[in-house]
Design an enzyme around this catalytic site. Structure first.
Site, PDB file in Angstrom:
ATOM      1  N   SER A 425      18.926  58.071  78.645  1.00  0.00           N
ATOM      2  CA  SER A 425      19.787  57.032  78.062  1.00  0.00           C
ATOM      3  C   SER A 425      18.689  56.212  77.385  1.00  0.00           C
ATOM      4  CB  SER A 425      20.549  56.394  79.293  1.00  0.00           C
ATOM      5  OG  SER A 425      20.871  55.071  78.867  1.00  0.00           O
ATOM      6  N   LEU A 496      27.071  51.662  78.774  1.00  0.00           N
ATOM      7  CA  LEU A 496      28.001  52.364  79.225  1.00  0.00           C
ATOM      8  C   LEU A 496      27.189  53.445  80.287  1.00  0.00           C
ATOM      9  CD1 LEU A 496      31.030  53.357  79.436  1.00  0.00           C
ATOM     10  CD2 LEU A 496      30.419  54.892  77.612  1.00  0.00           C
ATOM     11  N   GLU A 497      26.322  54.209  79.643  1.00  0.00           N
ATOM     12  CA  GLU A 497      25.326  55.131  80.473  1.00  0.00           C
ATOM     13  C   GLU A 497      24.694  54.607  81.848  1.00  0.00           C
ATOM     14  OE1 GLU A 497      24.090  57.781  76.559  1.00  0.00           O
ATOM     15  OE2 GLU A 497      22.790  56.261  77.256  1.00  0.00           O
ATOM     16  N   LEU A 498      24.355  53.196  81.461  1.00  0.00           N
ATOM     17  CA  LEU A 498      23.413  52.728  82.562  1.00  0.00           C
ATOM     18  C   LEU A 498      24.391  52.416  83.815  1.00  0.00           C
ATOM     19  CD1 LEU A 498      20.886  51.294  83.977  1.00  0.00           C
ATOM     20  CD2 LEU A 498      21.763  49.353  82.808  1.00  0.00           C
TER      21      LEU A 498
END
Ligand SMILES: *[C@@H]1O[C@H](CO)[C@@H](O)[C@H](O)[C@H]1NC(C)=O
Ligand SMILES: *[C@@H]1O[C@H](CO)[C@@H](O)[C@H](O)[C@H]1NC(C)=O
Ligand SMILES: *[C@@H]1O[C@H](CO)[C@@H](O)[C@H](O)[C@H]1NC(C)=O
Ligand SMILES: *[C@@H]1O[C@H](CO)[C@@H](O)[C@H](O)[C@H]1NC(C)=O
Ligand SMILES: *[C@@H]1O[C@H](CO)[C@@H](O)[C@H](O)[C@H]1NC(C)=O
Ligand SMILES: *[C@@H]1O[C@H](CO)[C@@H](O)[C@H](O)[C@H]1NC(C)=O
Ligand SMILES: *[C@@H]1O[C@H](CO)[C@@H](O)[C@H](O)[C@H]1NC(C)=O
Ligand SMILES: *[C@@H]1O[C@H](CO)[C@@H](O)[C@H](O)[C@H]1NC(C)=O
Ligand SMILES: *[C@@H]1O[C@H](CO)[C@@H](O)[C@H](O)[C@H]1NC(C)=O
Length: 611
Positions: A425, A496-498
């Site tokens: 990410s 969002l990924e985090l």
């Protein structure tokens, strides 16, 4: 008489023995000044000088001298005078057997007094010093004490026993006195140095006539006793004071046998050969009043040390403690350079007093020479080894960890059904993008053999981004977050990924988040989620050129955080560098087109594709 004096004046020239050669007069043996020390008398008190010739009764005996027709004559050489003078014919001076009395002494009587024993054929003489002290010159241990010029006599009284104290020199005074002398007693306690005049207000001590009688000796009665004798002679009132040092000793009922306190019968001395050995013997030697001689000594093969004539053996005695007459005494036998044949010798410690004798053999054993040196070395080596291990661990802990994992780590691929090893990410369109795509991704995929998921590359166009992201993250074992100031700006894909990663981690999904820092970042420039994550998670720092090599700390740390993967042997050593360089150049071309050109769903793995 007068001729004697004249002869004397001529003959005496000093301390050395001189001889006169006169056909009619005998030669005179001059013993010089007596070594017994000076006689002291207090000014105004009666005092006497004892002719020192008779201090050696085996040579001179007053009784037998009298019977041999020898007479005793006295002369004196006063201080400040150069000539010897006869003792003046005055009532102050009187001869009493072997003594000359001064009744009383006055200050100018100080000087040398000579007594001469002679008959027609023999003559001997000796000189004594007399010092007349002023009252304030007398030595006193307590200010309340009476002044005394004569040293104290000693008296030992057994506890709980009775004894009678006579005032010293009283008999002489009684002989010369024209009336019965009187004696007054006083006492200075050894306990508190207080002075008491008779009566002492106890029933244990009583004066009977001139004597002080003890009915029951107790410890508090120890101390200095003073007696002043007063008598009359030729119309003069005379006096003198004497002192007696009274000490208590153990009652006669207590055993007086000598004992050896150390070594005990079973004690074994360990000795080391070729070194000096000291054997300590401690004896308790009780006092026996009738014969106070007592001794502790060592014997070697039955011989006393001084009879051995062997300088290797010496004995040293020291008094330890004096306790109511009993003495604890140590005798140390010192043996230089102890040899193994000395072990065969018989070393005995013996004690003796008038009551008994005891001997004990010292048991010796050769010391086993394991001890301190070897032990110390062992300890030292252990310490050094530990230190070495400590240093090695601190320098090489990453390597050790990797080695450990490569041997004992479990491959997570066997225990889960995840598709990707790493989900990367990062902030899009940033400096880091280049790093992620060209370096991080290619090394992870191509060199280290991980399956990498990069959303932009691996997601299929058309799906819902949110669902797809969550699904990808969930299917990865690690979420690798490349931290940068622009990372996870509000509403971005990275955020969002985090969030997906942190949530999955919090929910116990088999996902771990790793932070990678490409460039130093200010804490404040990070989003809140990242700031929190930084506190709890591992952060692996890229250190520029230093990190380019696969053997660098960056890659090692990263590998520790990533799932266990056995690396091909040909990776090790110099080839890694080559591989990395090759890959980075290959990927730099890729990077321009990377996002578009490389859209295969499955991660590329050179090892997999090679097989
Ligand atoms: C002392 O007298 C004797 C004889 O009586 C004589 O033999 C001797 O030499 C004399 N000694 C001295 C020192 O004059
Ligand atoms: C001196 O000699 C007499 C007899 O000659 C003897 O009785 C006395 O004990 C002797 N005194 C000393 C102190 O030896
Ligand atoms: C000493 O003096 C007394 C009298 O005080 C006298 O009787 C005696 O003879 C004198 N002795 C000598 C040697 O002068
Ligand atoms: C010593 O002193 C007394 C007085 O105290 C005096 O009478 C006497 O003559 C003196 N004797 C000597 C030998 O100086
Ligand atoms: C003098 O005394 C000695 C002992 O010291 C003795 O042998 C000798 O016989 C005596 N002489 C006379 C003349 O009495
Ligand atoms: C002893 O006699 C002297 C002289 O007479 C006197 O000064 C002193 O006080 C007397 N001492 C005692 C203890 O009586
Ligand atoms: C008295 O005797 C004891 C032991 O005998 C000794 O320790 C002490 O010093 C003596 N005191 C004096 C004043 O001589
Ligand atoms: C005292 O005892 C010792 C032995 O301890 C002995 O040698 C000595 O002769 C004795 N002395 C007297 C005076 O009895
Ligand atoms: C040494 O002491 C032992 C007792 O421990 C004894 O049997 C032996 O006779 C003693 N030896 C000598 C020489 O006194």
């Amino acid at each position: 008489m007068a001729s004697f004096i004249l002869l004397f004046l001529l003959a005496v020239t000093g301390g050395a023995a001189s001889q006169s050669n006169d056909s009619t007069e005998p030669t005179c043996d001059d013993w010089g000044e007596s070594s017994a020390g000076k006689v002291s008398v207090l000014d105004g008190e009666a005092g006497s000088i004892h002719c020192a010739l008779f201090s050696h009764p085996s040579v001179y005996n007053y009784t037998s001298a009298q019977s041999a027709g020898q007479n005793l004559f006295w002369y004196r050489l006063l201080d400040g005078h150069s000539l010897e003078q006869p003792i003046p014919n005055s009532s102050r001076f009187s001869k009493d057997r072997e003594r000359l009395w001064l009744q009383p002494a006055v200050a100018n009587d100080t000087g040398q007094y000579i007594c001469m024993l002679s008959n027609k054929s023999s003559c001997s003489k000796i000189a004594m010093r007399l010092k007349v002290l002023r009252r304030d010159e007398a030595v006193r241990s307590a200010p309340c004490e009476p002044a005394v010029a004569v040293p104290p006599t000693q008296a030992l009284i057994a506890m709980q026993m009775g004894q009678v104290l006579d005032c010293p020199d009283l008999q002489d005074a009684a002989r010369m006195s024209e009336s019965e002398p009187t004696v007054s007693w006083s006492f200075v306690s050894a306990e508190n140095s207080k002075c008491y005049r008779y009566p002492f207000w106890d029933t244990d001590r009583e004066q009977r006539g001139t004597r002080l009688r003890f009915y029951n000796m107790l410890i508090p009665y120890q101390g200095q006793y003073f007696c002043t004798v007063r008598y009359q002679r030729r119309g003069r009132l005379l006096n003198f004071t004497r002192s007696i040092n009274v000490s208590a000793i153990y009652p006669t009922t207590v055993s007086k046998l000598p004992t050896i306190l150390h070594p005990t019968p079973h004690k074994v001395f360990s000795v080391r050969t070729n070194s000096d050995v000291h054997l300590v013997c401690r004896g308790l030697l009780p006092l026996v009043l009738r014969n106070s001689s007592r001794e502790i000594w060592w014997t070697v093969d039955g011989k006393r040390v001084d009879q051995l004539n062997n300088p290797r053996f010496t004995q040293k005695n020291s008094n330890m403690k004096y306790n109511f007459g009993d003495v604890t005494e140590d005798s140390v036998l010192m043996i230089e350079d102890f040899q193994s044949e000395d072990l065969k010798r018989e070393f005995n410690c013996s004690v003796r007093n008038a009551e008994g004798f005891l001997t004990r053999r010292a048991q010796l054993k050769e010391e086993v020479s394991l001890p301190s040196l070897e032990l110390g070395c062992g300890l030292g080596v252990t310490l050094v080894l530990m230190l070495l291990l400590f240093v090695v661990y601190h320098v090489f802990w990453l390597e050790l960890l990797l080695l450990y994992r490569s041997w004992f780590g479990t491959d997570e691929r066997h225990t889960d059904d995840k598709e990707f090893d790493v989900y990367i990410s990062y902030a899009r369109n940033s400096e880091e993008e280049q790093f992620v795509l060209s370096t991080l991704r290619s090394v992870l995929e191509n060199v280290l053999g991980y399956s990498v998921c990069i959303f932009d590359r691996d997601s299929l166009p058309g799906g819902t981004i949110t669902d797809e992201t969550l699904s990808f993250v969930a299917r990865s074992r690690r979420l690798l977050v490349v931290v940068s100031p622009g990372y996870a700006s509000q509403g971005s894909q990275a955020l969002l990924e985090l969030k997906a990663g942190i949530d999955s981690m919090a929910l116990g999904g088999h996902l771990r988040v790793i932070l990678v820092q490409y460039k130093p970042v200010q804490r404040q420039s990070l989003v809140r989620e990242l700031r929190r994550a930084r506190v709890a998670l591992a952060l692996v720092r890229w250190q520029g050129d230093k990190s380019k090599e696969l053997t660098s700390r960056f890659w090692k740390r990263l590998r520790v955080e990533l799932p266990v993967r056995k690396v091909c042997r040909d990776e090790e050593g110099g080839s890694k560098e080559v591989a990395l360089m090759r890959l980075s150049s290959q990927n730099s071309t890729n990077s321009q087109t990377g996002l578009i050109s490389n859209t295969t769903k499955k991660p590329q793995n050179i090892f997999n594709s090679a097989s």
